[in-house]
Each structure stands twice: as structure tokens, then as C-alpha cells.
Write a protein that holds these residues in place. Structure first.
Motif, PDB file in Angstrom:
ATOM      1  N   UNK A  25       0.832  -1.207   0.000  1.00 52.95           N
ATOM      2  CA  UNK A  25       0.000   0.000   0.000  1.00 52.95           C
ATOM      3  C   UNK A  25       0.866   1.256   0.000  1.00 52.95           C
ATOM      4  N   UNK A  26       1.891   1.267   0.816  1.00 58.80           N
ATOM      5  CA  UNK A  26       2.807   2.413   0.878  1.00 58.80           C
ATOM      6  C   UNK A  26       3.495   2.608  -0.476  1.00 58.80           C
ATOM      7  N   UNK A  27       3.885   1.501  -1.088  1.00 63.33           N
ATOM      8  CA  UNK A  27       4.567   1.547  -2.376  1.00 63.33           C
ATOM      9  C   UNK A  27       3.678   2.181  -3.446  1.00 63.33           C
ATOM     10  N   UNK A  28       2.453   1.679  -3.568  1.00 58.34           N
ATOM     11  CA  UNK A  28       1.546   2.183  -4.603  1.00 58.34           C
ATOM     12  C   UNK A  28       1.180   3.644  -4.357  1.00 58.34           C
ATOM     13  N   UNK A  84      -2.400 -11.324   2.254  1.00 55.96           N
ATOM     14  CA  UNK A  84      -3.501 -10.383   2.035  1.00 55.96           C
ATOM     15  C   UNK A  84      -3.217  -9.376   0.916  1.00 55.96           C
ATOM     16  N   UNK A  85      -2.128  -9.552   0.199  1.00 51.11           N
ATOM     17  CA  UNK A  85      -1.777  -8.617  -0.865  1.00 51.11           C
ATOM     18  C   UNK A  85      -2.899  -8.428  -1.887  1.00 51.11           C
ATOM     19  N   UNK A  86      -3.538  -9.501  -2.412  1.00 50.84           N
ATOM     20  CA  UNK A  86      -4.619  -9.301  -3.401  1.00 50.84           C
ATOM     21  C   UNK A  86      -5.772  -8.469  -2.851  1.00 50.84           C
ATOM     22  N   UNK A  87      -6.134  -8.680  -1.595  1.00 53.24           N
ATOM     23  CA  UNK A  87      -7.233  -7.932  -0.987  1.00 53.24           C
ATOM     24  C   UNK A  87      -6.864  -6.458  -0.885  1.00 53.24           C
ATOM     25  N   UNK A  88      -5.638  -6.175  -0.457  1.00 53.45           N
ATOM     26  CA  UNK A  88      -5.175  -4.790  -0.325  1.00 53.45           C
ATOM     27  C   UNK A  88      -5.179  -4.097  -1.683  1.00 53.45           C
ATOM     28  N   UNK A  89      -4.755  -4.813  -2.718  1.00 59.57           N
ATOM     29  CA  UNK A  89      -4.728  -4.232  -4.059  1.00 59.57           C
ATOM     30  C   UNK A  89      -6.128  -3.827  -4.515  1.00 59.57           C
ATOM     31  N   UNK A  90      -7.080  -4.685  -4.295  1.00 59.44           N
ATOM     32  CA  UNK A  90      -8.448  -4.376  -4.716  1.00 59.44           C
ATOM     33  C   UNK A  90      -9.034  -3.218  -3.919  1.00 59.44           C
ATOM     34  N   UNK A  91      -8.656  -3.120  -2.658  1.00 59.38           N
ATOM     35  CA  UNK A  91      -9.120  -1.996  -1.847  1.00 59.38           C
ATOM     36  C   UNK A  91      -8.548  -0.677  -2.365  1.00 59.38           C
ATOM     37  N   UNK A  92      -7.284  -0.680  -2.743  1.00 55.12           N
ATOM     38  CA  UNK A  92      -6.662   0.535  -3.284  1.00 55.12           C
ATOM     39  C   UNK A  92      -7.313   0.918  -4.609  1.00 55.12           C
ATOM     40  N   UNK A 143       9.110   2.545 -15.708  1.00 55.10           N
ATOM     41  CA  UNK A 143       9.685   2.660 -14.375  1.00 55.10           C
ATOM     42  C   UNK A 143       9.394   1.358 -13.631  1.00 55.10           C
ATOM     43  N   UNK A 144      10.433   0.576 -13.376  1.00 52.63           N
ATOM     44  CA  UNK A 144      10.292  -0.684 -12.656  1.00 52.63           C
ATOM     45  C   UNK A 144      10.667  -0.461 -11.192  1.00 52.63           C
ATOM     46  N   UNK A 145       9.790  -0.892 -10.286  1.00 60.64           N
ATOM     47  CA  UNK A 145      10.014  -0.628  -8.874  1.00 60.64           C
ATOM     48  C   UNK A 145       9.659  -1.844  -8.043  1.00 60.64           C
ATOM     49  N   UNK A 146      10.514  -2.185  -7.074  1.00 65.60           N
ATOM     50  CA  UNK A 146      10.229  -3.288  -6.157  1.00 65.60           C
ATOM     51  C   UNK A 146       9.082  -2.911  -5.233  1.00 65.60           C
ATOM     52  N   UNK A 147       8.316  -3.911  -4.835  1.00 62.02           N
ATOM     53  CA  UNK A 147       7.090  -3.669  -4.069  1.00 62.02           C
ATOM     54  C   UNK A 147       7.335  -3.331  -2.603  1.00 62.02           C
ATOM     55  N   UNK A 148       8.570  -3.433  -2.133  1.00 65.23           N
ATOM     56  CA  UNK A 148       8.878  -3.046  -0.751  1.00 65.23           C
ATOM     57  C   UNK A 148       9.580  -1.691  -0.698  1.00 65.23           C
ATOM     58  N   UNK A 149       9.456  -0.918  -1.782  1.00 65.55           N
ATOM     59  CA  UNK A 149      10.091   0.392  -1.858  1.00 65.55           C
ATOM     60  C   UNK A 149       9.039   1.475  -2.068  1.00 65.55           C
ATOM     61  N   UNK A 150       9.415   2.730  -1.870  1.00 72.21           N
ATOM     62  CA  UNK A 150       8.546   3.843  -2.215  1.00 72.21           C
ATOM     63  C   UNK A 150       9.383   5.007  -2.740  1.00 72.21           C
ATOM     64  N   UNK A 151       8.875   5.600  -3.812  1.00 73.08           N
ATOM     65  CA  UNK A 151       9.635   6.631  -4.524  1.00 73.08           C
ATOM     66  C   UNK A 151       9.363   8.025  -3.966  1.00 73.08           C
ATOM     67  N   UNK A 152      10.308   8.924  -4.180  1.00 75.52           N
ATOM     68  CA  UNK A 152      10.115  10.332  -3.838  1.00 75.52           C
ATOM     69  C   UNK A 152       9.092  10.936  -4.776  1.00 75.52           C
ATOM     70  N   UNK A 153       8.393  11.963  -4.321  1.00 73.63           N
ATOM     71  CA  UNK A 153       7.327  12.547  -5.129  1.00 73.63           C
ATOM     72  C   UNK A 153       7.844  13.127  -6.442  1.00 73.63           C
ATOM     73  N   UNK A 154       9.093  13.580  -6.462  1.00 76.09           N
ATOM     74  CA  UNK A 154       9.632  14.171  -7.692  1.00 76.09           C
ATOM     75  C   UNK A 154      10.527  13.221  -8.475  1.00 76.09           C
TER      76      UNK A 154
END
Length: 455
Positions: free
Chosen positions: A102-105, A128-136, A171-182
Motif C-alpha cells: 500500500x505504501x509503495x503504490x 492479504x496482498x490481493x485484498x489490499x490491491x483491490x481496496x486501493x 519505471x520498474x520498482x520493487x514492491x517493498x520500496x517507495x519513490x520520492x514525489x519528484x
């Protein structure tokens, strides 16, 4: 930890701190001279020669990184015409990351770059990853989610996303990471400033390292130094050996034609699941022949001054930032290091077969460091076991002090770039961990290289 936009100014640090950087180079040079003397007159020649060579590599690495590296973002001409606004495709493969996804997306959704599509590929998660994805998705209907019925692995998951991706840049990103806004905004500006840039990799720091345990703190200072020094040196020759999976961007023309080869990579007669980042980077590193024919066949267009053999530029930027989720236990860290060493073995035959095409200083550095890594287990055994058994304790002491010294230099450099950073002194511990633990994982990785277990 919150990544600050624009936290790295065009001038990386003050003039006074640059003077201290030159002092680092002077100290390394003095240590190199001392080691040469010890090798000739005092210690075991094999251990001494290895130590001299590693210190020379350290000096060369720091020198090239300091004196040649220019952040490609800061090289963008101020008088450039207004930037166009191309579509970018953010691709996130995920498996069993219920605590991070969730943080990553959301970091992608909150990106300051507006013209984007976000494609998440759920690689048959069992938590619970699939459930979280559908909620987002309920609150973000433009989010594209692909659920794979069976686990295919990271490469195949990305390939499924590329089948529908429409972006000019991936842009390829690992799911345990989060990018800067810029991060995306800055990377797109770099791409548009130079049509020969095929890939850009971000600067990574460990997420919430200030609140993390000892291992997370050690990895934070290690990542920071590895990115700025090693990738900085490679970027100065436009020849990165690994575009990090944490966050890297690719021009569509540079990678799309290789998707099938990449996902179906075979090594030692088996489908090889590791070396995902290094293997894809190797495709971009290789010379592109007959551009006009290749681009037309793949229905892509790129403008060059001529149709001669071309090399894509691969760049690293301090202005493109990402926070990385890292292992927080020794067991999980060891498993990660085993994967990385399997990737290293594969890259010897993939990257190693084509890196000679790159600028000579970068190529020499790459091949010499491979040899040093392969010989390291023997040097450690000789300096810390065999020589002490024969009464020579000084050679082993020199080796250990050299490893700690190298880590200290990296740590001091991070401290210079990040005023007030309190974790810089953890850096030598990573070198000692490497000496007594991680070095030996290379042997284990070679023995178990056909084992496809990821975690």
C-alpha cells in the motif's frame, strides 16, 4: 524517513567539505604507499599484493566518482525548450508484500508527475496482498491490477505488464520500496535532455533507518555509499553494471525488444530466476547494431545522428530518490545476499561478455574487481588461518584493518554529503560482515545455483 524533494543541490556539498574529500583521497594514497612498502619488505607477498590492489581500486573508485561524476539532472541545460509530457508506465511486480504494497503504490499515486499509468502485477500472492490491491483500486480506478493464477517470478510478472504498457518510459520498482514525489518528474527531464540515455537508476536509502535495528542502520549507510561512489563512478562513463530493482527507469526502445530474451533467460541448462536487474541492464549495455532495421522491426523510433553502432547511456542520479525496504533479520539478509551472489555469477557470463565494449577505465575496473572477488576467499583463509598457524599474525591484521579502513572511508564520505547523519560509523561493520560471512556465501551460491528458491 521522508524523502525530501530537491534535497541534493546542484553543488553536492560546500567547498569546505570538498576539501575534506580531497583529504580522503590523500589518506587513501598514503595508505597505498605504506601497503606497497609492507608488501615488499614485511608481510606475505600474496596477501600484500592483494591488499595493494584493493587499495588502488579503492583510490581509483573514489577519485573517478569525485572528479568525473556529474549528476545528469544538473547537466540539463537551463535554456532548453519547455519539456514535453510523455506517458510513463510504472510497473510493480509483487508477491506477499501485505506490509509494504500500500505504501509503495501510494508513493506512485502521489508522484508529482501526472501523465502516468500504474500497473501492479500480483504474482500469485498467498497473503492479504490481493485484498489490499483491490481496496486501493476502489479509490483509484485508473490503477491497473493483473492477478496471475500461478507464481511466475519477477521477470515474467514484469513482462505481463509490458504487454499492456503504453508509456514511452518504463519505471520498474520493487514492491517493498517507495519513490520520492519528484522521482519520476526528474527522471523524465533527464531522459528528454539526452535521447541517447537508455536507463536511469535512482539513489536509494533505507526506509525508516533511524528507527531500525542495527542491521538496518548498517545497510542504510552501505546503500548510500554504494550508490554514490560505485554507481557514481560507473555513471561517469555512462556504463552502469546494475540498474537497481528498487527503482530504475528505461527508455522503451532500449528494453522492449529484449523482454522475451530476458524473461526466458537460461543458465546452466535451466530457466534462471535470479539476476533480474543485472541481466536486464546487460541487454541495455550491449552495442546495438543496425539500429534502423532493429527499430523498425520492433515498431519503435529513435533519433540518432547516424545509424552506426551505438551504445546506450546508463545513468545514475542523486535527484531521483527511492526508499528501500531491507531485511531486518540476519537470516533474511543472508538469503538476500545468496540471491545477489547467484546474480553476480550469472552476470560474469552476461555482463562480462560485453562490458569490454564500454569505456576502457570502466571495463578495467569491472574485470579487475571480478577477479578480486573470486580470489577473496583464498586470501581470507591464507591471511586469517594459514599464516597465523605459521606465526605470521601481521598479514592477517593488515587485511582486517584494510577492510575496516575502506568501510571507514565510505562512511566518512556519506557523513560529508549528509550533514548531521549519525549512522556513518556503522559502515566498517558491513566490511567485516562481508569478510567473515558474506564472502563465503559466494561458494554456497555457486553450489546451489540451480536451486530456484527465492526466499
Amino acid at each position: 524517513m521522508i524523502i525530501e524533494q530537491g534535497s541534493i543541490k546542484s553543488r553536492e556539498m560546500s567547498k569546505r567539505r570538498w576539501v575534506l574529500r580531497y583529504l580522503i583521497l590523500a589518506v587513501i594514497a598514503i595508505i597505498l604507499i605504506i601497503k606497497i612498502y609492507f608488501t615488499i619488505f614485511i608481510i606475505d607477498f600474496t596477501v600484500g599484493f592483494y591488499s595493494v590492489l584493493t587499495t588502488f581500486i579503492l583510490f581509483s573508485l573514489f577519485s573517478l566518482s569525485y572528479l568525473r561524476y556529474r549528476d545528469p539532472f544538473n547537466e540539463i541545460k537551463k535554456d532548453n525548450p519547455p519539456m514535453e509530457n510523455p506517458l510513463v508506465s510504472i510497473v510493480i511486480p509483487v508477491k506477499n508484500e501485505e506490509g509494504n504494497i500500500e505504501r509503495c503504490i501510494k508513493s506512485c499515486i502521489n508522484s508529482s508527475y501526472g501523465y502516468k499509468e500504474i500497473i501492479v502485477v500480483n504474482d500469485a500472492s498467498t497473503d492479504k496482498t490481493p485484498i489490499i490491491l483491490e481496496q486501493i483500486k476502489k479509490s483509484n480506478p485508473n490503477l491497473v491490477i493483473i492477478h496471475l493464477p500461478v507464481n511466475l517470478g519477477k521477470k515474467h510478472a514484469i513482462k505481463e505488464a509490458i504487454k499492456i504498457a503504453q508509456g514511452e518510459f518504463y519505471f520498474f520498482m520493487d514492491s517493498d520500496c517507495n519513490m520520492a514525489t519528484d522521482a519520476i518528474t526528474n527522471a523524465v527531464k533527464i531522459f528528454l535532455s539526452d535521447k541517447e540515455i537508455g536507463a536511469i537508476t535512482a539513489h536509494g536509502r533505507v526506509r525508516n533507518a533511524e528507527k531500525g535495528n542495527l542491521l538496518e542502520k548498517i545497510q542504510d549507510v552501505w546503500f548510500d555509499g554504494q550508490y554514490r561512489i560505485l554507481k557514481g563512478m560507473e555513471s561517469s562513463f555512462s556504463s552502469l553494471t546494475c540498474c537497481s530493482g528498487a527503482l530504475s527507469a528505461f527508455r522503451r526502445e532500449a528494453v522492449k525488444q529484449y523482454m522475451d530474451k530476458w524473461t526466458n533467460d537460461r543458465f546452466l541448462g535451466i530457466d534462471f530466476r535470479f539476476a533480474t536487474d543485472r541481466r536486464l541492464t546487460a541487454f541495455v549495455l550491449e552495442k546495438v547494431k543496425d539500429l534502423d532495421r532493429d527499430m523498425k522491426r520492433n515498431k519503435t523510433i529513435i533519433e540518432f545522428n547516424d545509424n552506426k553502432i551505438k551504445l546506450w547511456k546508463l545513468k545514475y542520479s542523486l535527484k531521483v530518490n527511492v526508499e528501500i525496504g531491507v531485511p531486518d533479520t540476519l537470516g533474511s539478509l543472508i538469503k538476500q545476499q545468496i540471491r545477489w551472489r547467484k546474480s553476480f555469477i550469472r552476470s560474469i557470463f552476461a555482463t562480462g561478455s560485453i562490458y569490454w565494449q564500454r569505456p576502457l577505465p570502466a571495463a578495467i575496473f569491472y574485470y579487475v574487481t571480478i577477479v578480486l572477488r573470486l580470489f577473496r576467499p583464498y586470501i581470507i583463509i591464507k591471511s586469517l588461518i594459514l599464516l597465523p598457524l605459521s606465526g605470521d599474525y601481521f598479514s592477517g591484521l593488515l587485511y582486517l584493518s584494510g577492510a575496516a579502513f575502506a568501510g571507514l572511508m565510505y562512511g566518512i564520505d556519506v557523513r560529508l554529503r549528509r550533514p548531521g547523519y549519525s549512522r556513518w560509523f556503522y559502515r566498517p561493520f558491513m566490511n567485516l560482515l562481508s569478510t567473515f560471512l558474506f564472502t563465503w556465501l559466494l561458494i554456497y551460491a555457486a553450489i546451489t545455483i540451480k536451486n530456484k528458491t527465492w526466499r
